[in-house]
Scaffold this active site. Structure first.
Site, PDB file in Angstrom:
ATOM      1  N   ARG A 176      -4.846   5.301  -8.402  1.00 28.09           N
ATOM      2  CA  ARG A 176      -4.617   6.741  -8.493  1.00 28.09           C
ATOM      3  C   ARG A 176      -4.423   7.166  -9.957  1.00 28.09           C
ATOM      4  O   ARG A 176      -4.967   8.177 -10.405  1.00 28.09           O
ATOM      5  CB  ARG A 176      -3.406   7.124  -7.644  1.00 28.09           C
ATOM      6  CG  ARG A 176      -3.611   6.821  -6.161  1.00 28.09           C
ATOM      7  CD  ARG A 176      -2.296   6.734  -5.401  1.00 28.09           C
ATOM      8  NE  ARG A 176      -1.610   8.012  -5.352  1.00 28.09           N
ATOM      9  CZ  ARG A 176      -0.400   8.184  -4.830  1.00 28.09           C
ATOM     10  NH1 ARG A 176       0.250   7.123  -4.336  1.00 28.09           N
ATOM     11  NH2 ARG A 176       0.163   9.376  -4.810  1.00 28.09           N
ATOM     12  N   LEU A 180       0.863  -1.181   0.000  1.00 33.16           N
ATOM     13  CA  LEU A 180       0.000   0.000   0.000  1.00 33.16           C
ATOM     14  C   LEU A 180       0.899   1.231   0.000  1.00 33.16           C
ATOM     15  O   LEU A 180       1.952   1.238   0.651  1.00 33.16           O
ATOM     16  CB  LEU A 180      -0.903   0.034   1.241  1.00 33.16           C
ATOM     17  CG  LEU A 180      -1.962  -1.065   1.384  1.00 33.16           C
ATOM     18  CD1 LEU A 180      -2.713  -0.898   2.708  1.00 33.16           C
ATOM     19  CD2 LEU A 180      -2.931  -1.054   0.216  1.00 33.16           C
ATOM     20  N   ASP A 181       0.491   2.256  -0.709  1.00 29.59           N
ATOM     21  CA  ASP A 181       1.255   3.499  -0.700  1.00 29.59           C
ATOM     22  C   ASP A 181       1.250   4.106   0.704  1.00 29.59           C
ATOM     23  O   ASP A 181       0.377   3.806   1.535  1.00 29.59           O
ATOM     24  CB  ASP A 181       0.668   4.496  -1.694  1.00 29.59           C
ATOM     25  CG  ASP A 181       0.761   4.006  -3.128  1.00 29.59           C
ATOM     26  OD1 ASP A 181       1.709   3.261  -3.427  1.00 29.59           O
ATOM     27  OD2 ASP A 181      -0.118   4.368  -3.934  1.00 29.59           O
ATOM     28  N   ARG A 182       2.181   4.989   0.951  1.00 32.22           N
ATOM     29  CA  ARG A 182       2.379   5.573   2.279  1.00 32.22           C
ATOM     30  C   ARG A 182       1.083   6.106   2.884  1.00 32.22           C
ATOM     31  O   ARG A 182       0.783   5.865   4.055  1.00 32.22           O
ATOM     32  CB  ARG A 182       3.415   6.695   2.185  1.00 32.22           C
ATOM     33  CG  ARG A 182       3.603   7.460   3.493  1.00 32.22           C
ATOM     34  CD  ARG A 182       4.707   8.480   3.381  1.00 32.22           C
ATOM     35  NE  ARG A 182       4.917   9.133   4.670  1.00 32.22           N
ATOM     36  CZ  ARG A 182       6.095   9.573   5.087  1.00 32.22           C
ATOM     37  NH1 ARG A 182       7.161   9.457   4.323  1.00 32.22           N
ATOM     38  NH2 ARG A 182       6.216  10.147   6.271  1.00 32.22           N
TER      39      ARG A 182
END
Length: 306
Positions: A235, A135-137
């Site tokens: 995104r 997962l992205d930050r």
């Protein structure tokens, strides 16, 4: 952690070498090599045997998988580490926002790996960090940690074969169609190590399914299902169709609604890598989604309708 597995050999399974039997049960080449060169890890009826032993009916095969060298360079730090589920083979974590998955030059003591090292340190257990899905930050929600070599190998294979199913909640700018599929390849943007873009020439295939849950006149609440797992896939795809996520510092730095990209990993479904039991986990709506999501009846049923 060291993990022991016991197999009762049926008549149908007999006549097979241990190496082939284990390979058929998902043991990777790396694990088989480790077993071959480590004493007291392969036993039949309580006695040590070589890997080329031919299994007989009613044999009791015991496999002891030793742990790798602990992740010594990950600093234990007391950080949020919400455990949703844990057994001998895996953990499900509900990752907070503003937490990278892996340590890096600029993120040495603030990652999920640091939190995991602290968690296992407090339990007095050896720690090897195996994060299966990324997962992205600033993306919140569910991800999987494997606790031993075998579960790590099997879960990694399941991920590559798209047998781990992921659903996300997102807030998107504007009104999206009621449902649809984005099938658009993604590649690294030119002259950038971080940015990704839809690229029909050089990109890798990426597929995202979406469904509208709510539109308030300005933003859409969206349920998304990933069929592939490219970097920044949701995104980039939502930006590509003209409905970027608010709060996304890379693709839509509009922070009026939310201070981070409005993306939450809300559901994971897969079969347990060892037992084969169906597993289904959901994560609560994060606090910064709640005001926008208030009143969405279907949102509270997404786990059943996904």
């Amino acid at each position: 952690m060291t993990r022991t597995f016991v197999y009762s050999i049926s008549a149908e399974e007999s006549g097979t070498k241990i190496t082939d039997y284990l390979r058929n049960h998902g043991y990777s080449r790396h694990i088989l090599t480790c077993l071959k060169h480590t004493d007291d890890t392969v036993l039949v009826n309580g006695l040590g045997v070589y890997m080329n032993y031919v299994l007989q009916p009613d044999d009791r095969l015991t496999i002891v998988i030793p742990e790798e060298t602990p992740s010594e360079h990950i600093v234990p730090v007391n950080l949020p580490f919400p455990v949703v589920y844990e057994d001998e083979d895996l953990m499900i974590i509900n990752k907070p926002s503003d937490m990278p998955i892996h340590p890096s030059i600029h993120n040495y003591e603030n990652t999920l790996a640091n939190a995991a090292a602290w968690y296992f340190g407090q339990k007095g257990e050896n720690f090897v960090y195996r994060c299966i899905n990324r997962l992205d930050r600033d993306t919140t929600g569910l991800l999987i940690l494997a606790k031993n070599r075998l579960s790590g190998a099997l879960l990694s294979r399941m991920s590559a074969e798209r047998k781990i199913h992921r659903q996300y909640l997102a807030i998107a700018t504007g009104e999206i169609p009621k449902c649809g599929t984005i099938d658009a390849p993604i590649a690294r943007a030119c002259d950038s190590a971080i940015l990704r873009q839809v690229d029909f020439v050089h990109g890798e295939r990426a597929i995202t399914h979406y469904r509208l849950l709510k539109f308030d006149g300005f933003y859409s609440l969206v349920l998304l299902q990933l069929e592939t797992g490219r970097t920044h896939q949701i995104r980039v795809h939502m930006n590509h169709i003209g409905h970027p996520l608010p709060g996304d510092y890379l693709y839509n730095p509009d922070y009026r609604l939310i201070k981070r990209q409005a993306l939450h990993s809300c559901r994971l479904t897969f079969c347990h890598p060892i037992s084969g039991k169906p597993m289904d986990f959901t994560a609560p709506i994060p606090d910064d989604f709640k005001t926008f999501a208030c009143g969405c009846v279907e949102l509270h049923q997404y786990a059943d309708n996904g």
